[in-house]
Design a protein around this motif. Structure first.
Motif, mmCIF file in Angstrom:
data_model
loop_
_atom_site.group_PDB
_atom_site.id
_atom_site.type_symbol
_atom_site.label_atom_id
_atom_site.label_comp_id
_atom_site.label_asym_id
_atom_site.label_seq_id
_atom_site.Cartn_x
_atom_site.Cartn_y
_atom_site.Cartn_z
ATOM 1 N N CYS A 37 0.833 -1.212 0.000
ATOM 2 C CA CYS A 37 0.000 0.000 0.000
ATOM 3 C C CYS A 37 0.864 1.258 0.000
ATOM 4 C CB CYS A 37 -0.933 -0.003 1.210
ATOM 5 S SG CYS A 37 -2.228 -1.242 1.137
ATOM 6 N N VAL B 66 2.176 1.710 -3.556
ATOM 7 C CA VAL B 66 1.121 2.210 -4.450
ATOM 8 C C VAL B 66 0.865 3.693 -4.187
ATOM 9 C CG1 VAL B 66 -1.354 2.038 -4.967
ATOM 10 C CG2 VAL B 66 0.027 -0.022 -4.824
ATOM 11 N N ALA B 67 0.822 4.085 -2.923
ATOM 12 C CA ALA B 67 0.564 5.486 -2.589
ATOM 13 C C ALA B 67 1.695 6.380 -3.089
ATOM 14 C CB ALA B 67 0.383 5.638 -1.082
ATOM 15 N N THR C 155 3.849 5.776 -5.563
ATOM 16 C CA THR C 155 3.843 5.791 -7.032
ATOM 17 C C THR C 155 2.732 6.697 -7.545
ATOM 18 O OG1 THR C 155 4.672 3.527 -7.026
ATOM 19 C CG2 THR C 155 3.748 4.334 -9.089
ATOM 20 N N THR C 156 1.565 6.614 -6.957
ATOM 21 C CA THR C 156 0.440 7.466 -7.361
ATOM 22 C C THR C 156 0.767 8.935 -7.139
ATOM 23 O OG1 THR C 156 -1.094 5.697 -6.782
ATOM 24 C CG2 THR C 156 -2.019 7.899 -7.025
ATOM 25 N N CYS C 157 1.346 9.273 -5.993
ATOM 26 C CA CYS C 157 1.712 10.664 -5.717
ATOM 27 C C CYS C 157 2.768 11.156 -6.701
ATOM 28 C CB CYS C 157 2.218 10.806 -4.277
ATOM 29 S SG CYS C 157 0.934 10.614 -3.042
ATOM 30 N N TYR D 194 3.395 10.144 -9.857
ATOM 31 C CA TYR D 194 2.834 10.392 -11.188
ATOM 32 C C TYR D 194 1.834 11.543 -11.186
ATOM 33 C CZ TYR D 194 5.308 6.451 -13.088
ATOM 34 O OH TYR D 194 6.303 5.612 -13.507
ATOM 35 N N PHE D 195 1.153 11.781 -10.083
ATOM 36 C CA PHE D 195 0.271 12.942 -10.003
ATOM 37 C C PHE D 195 1.088 14.224 -10.117
ATOM 38 C CE2 PHE D 195 -1.737 16.334 -7.573
ATOM 39 C CZ PHE D 195 -2.986 16.402 -8.190
#
Length: 170
Positions: free
Chosen positions: A141, A144-145, A147-149, A151-152
């Motif tokens: 988790c 994932v968090a 990586t998401t931040c 790319y955002f």
């Protein structure tokens, strides 16, 4: 053993009345509240019963100690209903603005918050150390968090023009 005579209420100029320790019984006459010049009053340690007089006029200035030692006396104050037209006042600290004597001791509040935060972190670390399944889920988790931040930020933040790569037109 007698009772408090109602005729005392006719003594309009009386300033002090101490009827304590007299083994008096019965109820307290409500007419005593008409004694407007009385400054000292005590009926403690008797055998009085019933309700205490209403806290009006001079009786509003007396402490509850004047009724001590009367186990059958009911001096409970009626519940006050809030007036919708009156706003409650708030406490803004003392006159020097230091806030001492407030509702919460702020030093204890901050220390309690810090101790709670450390305990939560230790519990999470202990659980992740003990249970390998939860440890894998936790790190998945977190990955994932992150990586998401990442790319955002890359997709939504503008790149300054001096760092843009110049591409020649053909």
């Amino acid at each position: 053993m007698g009772s408090i005579p109602v005729i005392i209420a006719n003594l309009s100029q009386i300033e002090s009345l101490d009827l304590s320790h007299n083994n008096l019984g019965g109820v307290i006459p409500s007419q005593l509240t008409k004694l407007h010049s009385i400054s000292t009053f005590s009926i403690a340690y008797n055998n009085l019963s019933g309700k205490c007089p209403r806290k009006i006029a001079q009786f509003n200035t007396f402490d509850e100690d004047i009724y001590l030692g009367n186990p059958l006396l009911d001096c409970t104050l009626p519940l006050m209903t809030p007036n919708p037209l009156v706003r409650p006042t708030t406490y803004h600290g003392d006159e020097e603005g230091e806030g001492e004597g407030g509702f919460i001791d702020m030093e204890s509040f901050y220390i309690g918050g810090l101790v709670s935060y450390v305990i939560v972190l230790l519990v999470i670390a202990s659980v992740l150390r003990i249970n390998p399944y939860w440890r894998r889920v936790w790190f998945y988790c977190a990955d994932v968090a992150l990586t998401t931040c990442y790319y955002f930020v890359v997709d939504h933040l503008p790149v300054p023009t001096r760092y843009k790569v110049w591409e020649p037109r053909i």
